[in-house]
Design a protein around this motif. Structure first.
Motif, PDB file in Angstrom:
ATOM      1  N   GLY A  14      -3.540  -9.373  96.078  1.00 44.97           N
ATOM      2  CA  GLY A  14      -2.202  -8.873  96.375  1.00 44.97           C
ATOM      3  C   GLY A  14      -1.270  -8.780  95.176  1.00 44.97           C
ATOM      4  O   GLY A  14      -0.053  -8.676  95.334  1.00 44.97           O
ATOM      5  N   SER A  15      -1.821  -8.794  93.957  1.00 42.06           N
ATOM      6  CA  SER A  15      -0.956  -8.773  92.766  1.00 42.06           C
ATOM      7  C   SER A  15      -0.453  -7.369  92.435  1.00 42.06           C
ATOM      8  O   SER A  15       0.380  -7.206  91.542  1.00 42.06           O
ATOM      9  CB  SER A  15      -1.691  -9.387  91.564  1.00 42.06           C
ATOM     10  OG  SER A  15      -2.903  -8.717  91.320  1.00 42.06           O
ATOM     11  N   GLY A  16      -0.983  -6.356  93.131  1.00 40.09           N
ATOM     12  CA  GLY A  16      -0.484  -4.992  92.932  1.00 40.09           C
ATOM     13  C   GLY A  16      -1.411  -4.084  92.141  1.00 40.09           C
ATOM     14  O   GLY A  16      -0.996  -3.007  91.690  1.00 40.09           O
ATOM     15  N   THR A  19      -1.855  -0.567  93.777  1.00 40.74           N
ATOM     16  CA  THR A  19      -0.579   0.153  93.680  1.00 40.74           C
ATOM     17  C   THR A  19      -0.377   0.684  92.266  1.00 40.74           C
ATOM     18  O   THR A  19      -0.064   1.867  92.065  1.00 40.74           O
ATOM     19  CB  THR A  19       0.586  -0.806  94.036  1.00 40.74           C
ATOM     20  OG1 THR A  19       0.387  -1.302  95.361  1.00 40.74           O
ATOM     21  CG2 THR A  19       1.927  -0.106  93.938  1.00 40.74           C
ATOM     22  N   LEU A 142       2.575 -15.858  96.391  1.00 45.55           N
ATOM     23  CA  LEU A 142       3.280 -14.586  96.559  1.00 45.55           C
ATOM     24  C   LEU A 142       2.285 -13.438  96.792  1.00 45.55           C
ATOM     25  O   LEU A 142       2.480 -12.581  97.666  1.00 45.55           O
ATOM     26  CB  LEU A 142       4.103 -14.318  95.292  1.00 45.55           C
ATOM     27  CG  LEU A 142       5.409 -13.583  95.463  1.00 45.55           C
ATOM     28  CD1 LEU A 142       6.387 -14.421  96.257  1.00 45.55           C
ATOM     29  CD2 LEU A 142       6.002 -13.253  94.090  1.00 45.55           C
ATOM     30  N   GLY A 143       1.220 -13.428  96.012  1.00 43.94           N
ATOM     31  CA  GLY A 143       0.202 -12.379  96.156  1.00 43.94           C
ATOM     32  C   GLY A 143      -0.463 -12.438  97.525  1.00 43.94           C
ATOM     33  O   GLY A 143      -0.675 -11.412  98.175  1.00 43.94           O
ATOM     34  N   ARG A 146       1.864 -11.089 100.094  1.00 49.80           N
ATOM     35  CA  ARG A 146       1.886  -9.616 100.064  1.00 49.80           C
ATOM     36  C   ARG A 146       0.650  -9.043 100.750  1.00 49.80           C
ATOM     37  O   ARG A 146       0.743  -8.085 101.524  1.00 49.80           O
ATOM     38  CB  ARG A 146       1.904  -9.116  98.619  1.00 49.80           C
ATOM     39  CG  ARG A 146       3.230  -9.220  97.927  1.00 49.80           C
ATOM     40  CD  ARG A 146       3.092  -8.565  96.562  1.00 49.80           C
ATOM     41  NE  ARG A 146       4.234  -8.802  95.699  1.00 49.80           N
ATOM     42  CZ  ARG A 146       4.263  -8.487  94.408  1.00 49.80           C
ATOM     43  NH1 ARG A 146       3.207  -7.936  93.836  1.00 49.80           N
ATOM     44  NH2 ARG A 146       5.339  -8.709  93.679  1.00 49.80           N
ATOM     45  N   ALA A 147      -0.499  -9.635 100.462  1.00 48.86           N
ATOM     46  CA  ALA A 147      -1.748  -9.136 101.062  1.00 48.86           C
ATOM     47  C   ALA A 147      -1.709  -9.319 102.580  1.00 48.86           C
ATOM     48  O   ALA A 147      -2.137  -8.442 103.337  1.00 48.86           O
ATOM     49  CB  ALA A 147      -2.951  -9.857 100.455  1.00 48.86           C
ATOM     50  N   GLU A 148      -1.169 -10.449 102.997  1.00 51.43           N
ATOM     51  CA  GLU A 148      -1.058 -10.744 104.433  1.00 51.43           C
ATOM     52  C   GLU A 148      -0.100  -9.744 105.099  1.00 51.43           C
ATOM     53  O   GLU A 148      -0.383  -9.211 106.175  1.00 51.43           O
ATOM     54  CB  GLU A 148      -0.546 -12.186 104.589  1.00 51.43           C
ATOM     55  CG  GLU A 148      -0.151 -12.598 105.999  1.00 51.43           C
ATOM     56  CD  GLU A 148      -1.344 -12.956 106.864  1.00 51.43           C
ATOM     57  OE1 GLU A 148      -2.443 -13.145 106.295  1.00 51.43           O
ATOM     58  OE2 GLU A 148      -1.183 -13.021 108.088  1.00 51.43           O
ATOM     59  N   ALA A 149       1.031  -9.474 104.432  1.00 53.13           N
ATOM     60  CA  ALA A 149       2.019  -8.538 104.991  1.00 53.13           C
ATOM     61  C   ALA A 149       1.418  -7.141 105.109  1.00 53.13           C
ATOM     62  O   ALA A 149       1.648  -6.429 106.087  1.00 53.13           O
ATOM     63  CB  ALA A 149       3.265  -8.512 104.111  1.00 53.13           C
ATOM     64  N   ARG A 150       0.606  -6.764 104.112  1.00 57.66           N
ATOM     65  CA  ARG A 150      -0.038  -5.449 104.151  1.00 57.66           C
ATOM     66  C   ARG A 150      -0.972  -5.365 105.356  1.00 57.66           C
ATOM     67  O   ARG A 150      -1.058  -4.353 106.032  1.00 57.66           O
ATOM     68  CB  ARG A 150      -0.829  -5.244 102.849  1.00 57.66           C
ATOM     69  CG  ARG A 150      -1.626  -3.964 102.783  1.00 57.66           C
ATOM     70  CD  ARG A 150      -2.530  -3.953 101.557  1.00 57.66           C
ATOM     71  NE  ARG A 150      -3.370  -5.138 101.527  1.00 57.66           N
ATOM     72  CZ  ARG A 150      -4.007  -5.578 100.448  1.00 57.66           C
ATOM     73  NH1 ARG A 150      -3.885  -4.957  99.302  1.00 57.66           N
ATOM     74  NH2 ARG A 150      -4.758  -6.646 100.503  1.00 57.66           N
TER      75      ARG A 150
END
Ligand SMILES: Nc1ncnc2c1ncn2[C@@H]1O[C@H](COP(=O)(O)OP(=O)(O)OP(=O)(O)O)[C@@H](O)[C@H]1O
Ligand SMILES: [Mg+2]
Length: 220
Positions: A14-16, A19, A142-143, A146-150
């Motif tokens: 989830g570090s981006g 993206t 944080l990563g 983000r991965a969970e939210a995605r």
């Protein structure tokens, strides 16, 4: 014809990476550069089959060396089928994860010796190392959030299961982060660390300045 440039994105869950790989590909294409955007594990038909196996979560227990060899089997095909031909044709290749991921996931955080991974890398990657590796550095919590939210958020891409690596504990993810930073420290000519806690467009601007200074300087 001049050989193209090979750029890899690395970093924890989830570090981006995906993206930023896409944003960089778009920006290079807008400059008229022919870009192949690819990923690991995967990036060729055979390697995508291995990806499915590796990320399925249905693997029987196996030693870390067996897992690393699967990643390297995929990488050997990806190099031969996709990456080397593209670079030889003068195209630029942007790859979402590459051998540094194997070094940190199966090596530093996974328990396999660095000497074993260096040997596999020598056999399969050899002189084909990336010209630039962008390491997206982010606190693992944080990563993972983000991965969970995605995964759970609204939209069409939601509802995929967490992969087997995402499900590992926080200590594993902290080891990944430390492993990436150690690689960046040891290979500063190839690697650059980018603070991935910022907004996506700020990160993209930082990535672009690195690409400009390291790979585009002197080009028409
Ligand atoms: N700078 C950012 N700030 C906040 N959210 C972001 C940022 N960059 C990407 N995201 C979002 O965080 C999630 C993870 O991003 P992305 O898929 O690019 O990461 P990744 O490193 O490719 O993840 P994975 O390791 O799972 O492949 C996505 O939902 C994405 O939209
Ligand atoms: Mg991704």
């Amino acid at each position: 014809m001049a050989s193209g440039k090979f750029i890899t994105f690395e970093g924890g869950e989830g570090s981006g990476k995906s993206t930023q790989a896409k944003l960089l590909a778009d920006r290079l294409r807008a400059k008229g550069i022919d870009v192949v955007l690819t990923r690991e594990p995967g990036g060729s038909p055979f390697a995508e089959q291995i990806r499915e196996l590796l990320l399925s979560g249905n693997l029987a227990p196996h030693p870390p060396l067996a897992e690393a060899l699967l990643f390297y089997a995929a990488r050997a095909d990806h190099m031969a089928t996709t990456i080397r031909p593209a670079l030889a044709a003068g195209r630029w290749v942007i790859c979402d994860r590459f051998s540094d991921s194997t070094r940190v996931y199966q090596g530093g955080a996974g328990g396999l010796g660095a000497d074993v991974l260096a040997e596999l890398e020598r056999l399969v990657v050899g002189a084909g190392q990336p010209h630039l590796t962008l390491i997206l550095d982010l606190a693992p919590a944080l990563g993972l959030a983000r991965a969970e939210a995605r995964r759970t958020g609204p939209g069409d891409v939601a509802c995929a299961e967490a992969d087997p690596y995402e499900r590992r504990d926080l200590a594993f993810h902290e080891r990944l982060r430390a492993g990436y930073l150690a690689i960046a420290g040891a290979e500063p000519a190839r690697c650059a660390v980018v603070d991935a806690a910022e907004a996506a467009d700020a990160i993209a601007a930082r990535v672009w300045s690195l690409v400009e200074s390291r790979l585009l300087a002197g080009r028409p």
